[in-house]
Motif scaffolding. Structure first.
Motif, mmCIF file in Angstrom:
data_model
loop_
_atom_site.group_PDB
_atom_site.id
_atom_site.type_symbol
_atom_site.label_atom_id
_atom_site.label_comp_id
_atom_site.label_asym_id
_atom_site.label_seq_id
_atom_site.Cartn_x
_atom_site.Cartn_y
_atom_site.Cartn_z
ATOM 1 N N ASP A 1 -12.822 7.630 -5.659
ATOM 2 C CA ASP A 1 -12.504 6.589 -4.698
ATOM 3 C C ASP A 1 -12.686 5.213 -5.332
ATOM 4 O O ASP A 1 -13.626 4.979 -6.098
ATOM 5 N N ASN A 2 -11.769 4.290 -5.028
ATOM 6 C CA ASN A 2 -11.780 2.916 -5.530
ATOM 7 C C ASN A 2 -11.603 2.826 -7.044
ATOM 8 O O ASN A 2 -11.983 1.826 -7.659
ATOM 9 N N GLU B 1 -1.271 -2.977 -7.717
ATOM 10 C CA GLU B 1 -2.000 -4.138 -8.226
ATOM 11 C C GLU B 1 -1.088 -5.310 -8.578
ATOM 12 O O GLU B 1 -1.558 -6.446 -8.745
ATOM 13 N N ARG C 1 -8.417 -8.553 -3.163
ATOM 14 C CA ARG C 1 -8.611 -7.337 -2.381
ATOM 15 C C ARG C 1 -7.905 -7.505 -1.037
ATOM 16 O O ARG C 1 -7.997 -8.568 -0.413
ATOM 17 N N THR D 1 -7.894 4.000 -2.873
ATOM 18 C CA THR D 1 -8.867 3.617 -1.851
ATOM 19 C C THR D 1 -8.841 4.607 -0.691
ATOM 20 O O THR D 1 -7.807 5.217 -0.399
ATOM 21 N N ASN D 2 -9.987 4.778 -0.067
ATOM 22 C CA ASN D 2 -10.146 5.667 1.086
ATOM 23 C C ASN D 2 -9.826 7.120 0.731
ATOM 24 O O ASN D 2 -9.117 7.811 1.448
ATOM 25 N N HIS E 1 -9.370 2.588 -10.579
ATOM 26 C CA HIS E 1 -8.128 1.987 -11.058
ATOM 27 C C HIS E 1 -7.331 3.047 -11.816
ATOM 28 O O HIS E 1 -7.885 3.775 -12.636
ATOM 29 N N VAL F 1 0.859 -1.190 0.000
ATOM 30 C CA VAL F 1 0.000 0.000 0.000
ATOM 31 C C VAL F 1 0.892 1.235 0.000
ATOM 32 O O VAL F 1 1.697 1.431 0.924
ATOM 33 N N TYR G 1 -4.955 0.662 -7.337
ATOM 34 C CA TYR G 1 -6.322 1.031 -6.988
ATOM 35 C C TYR G 1 -6.311 2.088 -5.883
ATOM 36 O O TYR G 1 -5.716 1.887 -4.826
#
Length: 287
Positions: free
Chosen positions: A59-60, A185, A275, A163-164, A62, A41, A161
């Protein structure tokens, strides 16, 4: 009556046989349900402070490496760059002036020996060196301002990806303070936590079978990539009033610790998306 006992005995014997067989299989091929999908991450961290004026990612979503994620207000950094360019030009002009003065003094000394003192000539040479240093400093400031202006555009360092994401246009971001997470990824792996007693004769590159809780109808193939060399201890850590925490234990029970085993997955089914945090069951096939 005797026949019923025989039937019951046969059923119990068969059950014990199955249990023993499963136990032997477990010993030969350690298995755990305590597994998780992991990935690297990346914390997307702006290098400059300012207000977001353009958000190009959701958000979320690609993203590809180099994609522009968001843009920070560049106005103040453009002004700093303009100041730096002006300072560089001023420093270059002062350098040219110092060189001209030194050149004139040297020529005058050649035509009329003694017309210029040695101290004056040394001071003129020192003035040139000082001006040259100021030019280098001004160029460094221009480079810094150019970089800061470039840093107002925050791009994705790798494919992955988002995220948050909780920031929007108008949000204020602070330099060196993470804004959003980017999951690489290409870095997914599975980490299984095995009892230390199950890891005898387990080696790197042993074949592994992984079943995800979300996709329990598919068995994923992989291999042992590495086995952890240490885990944190709970007993002895500092608690309230700087006293050590010691967990109560029973003398006649010795609990086996869980050791993390990193699993590299082989080719995945086309429609299966890993995920981070997914629950997995892991079985190591000893060779």
């Amino acid at each position: 009556m005797f026949k019923r006992y025989i039937v019951t005995l046969l059923i119990v014997t068969a059950a014990l046989g199955i249990i023993y067989q499963q136990y032997q299989t477990y010993l030969a091929n350690p298995w755990t349900r305590d597994g998780q999908v992991r990935a690297h991450v990346i914390q997307i961290t702006p290098r400059v402070t300012g207000q977001i004026i353009n958000m190009l990612v959701a958000d979320n979503a690609h993203v590809k490496q180099g994609d522009l994620l968001f843009e920070i207000d560049p106005s103040i950094y453009q002004v700093n760059l303009n100041k730096g360019i002006a300072s560089q030009k001023q420093a270059e002009a002062l350098l040219a002036k110092a060189k001209n003065e030194a050149h004139r003094a040297v020529n005058l000394e050649k035509l009329t020996p003694g017309a210029q003192s040695e101290l004056t000539l040394n001071n003129l040479q020192n003035a040139i060196e000082t001006a040259q240093a100021n030019v280098l400093l001004a160029k460094a400031q221009v480079n810094e301002a150019t970089l800061n202006l470039k840093y107002t555009q925050v791009t994705a360092p790798t494919d992955g990806y988002i995220t948050n994401l909780n920031y929007r246009v108008g949000s204020q971001v602070i330099a060196n303070s993470p804004v959003v997470a980017l999951i690489d990824e290409s870095s997914f792996w599975v980490e299984g936590f095995f009892k230390e007693t199950d890891l005898n004769d387990v080696n790197i590159h042993n074949k592994v079978q992984v079943t995800l809780l979300m996709h329990d109808d598919e068995i994923l193939e992989g291999e042992v990539q590495s086995i952890g060399y240490g885990i944190a201890k709970s007993d002895g850590s500092t608690g309230n009033s700087l006293l050590p925490n010691v967990n109560p234990s029973f003398q006649w029970i010795r609990l086996a610790q869980r050791i993390p085993v990193k699993i590299r997955l082989s080719a995945l089914p086309p429609k299966l998306q890993l995920r981070v945090g997914m629950t997995a069951s892991v079985k190591i096939v000893k060779s």
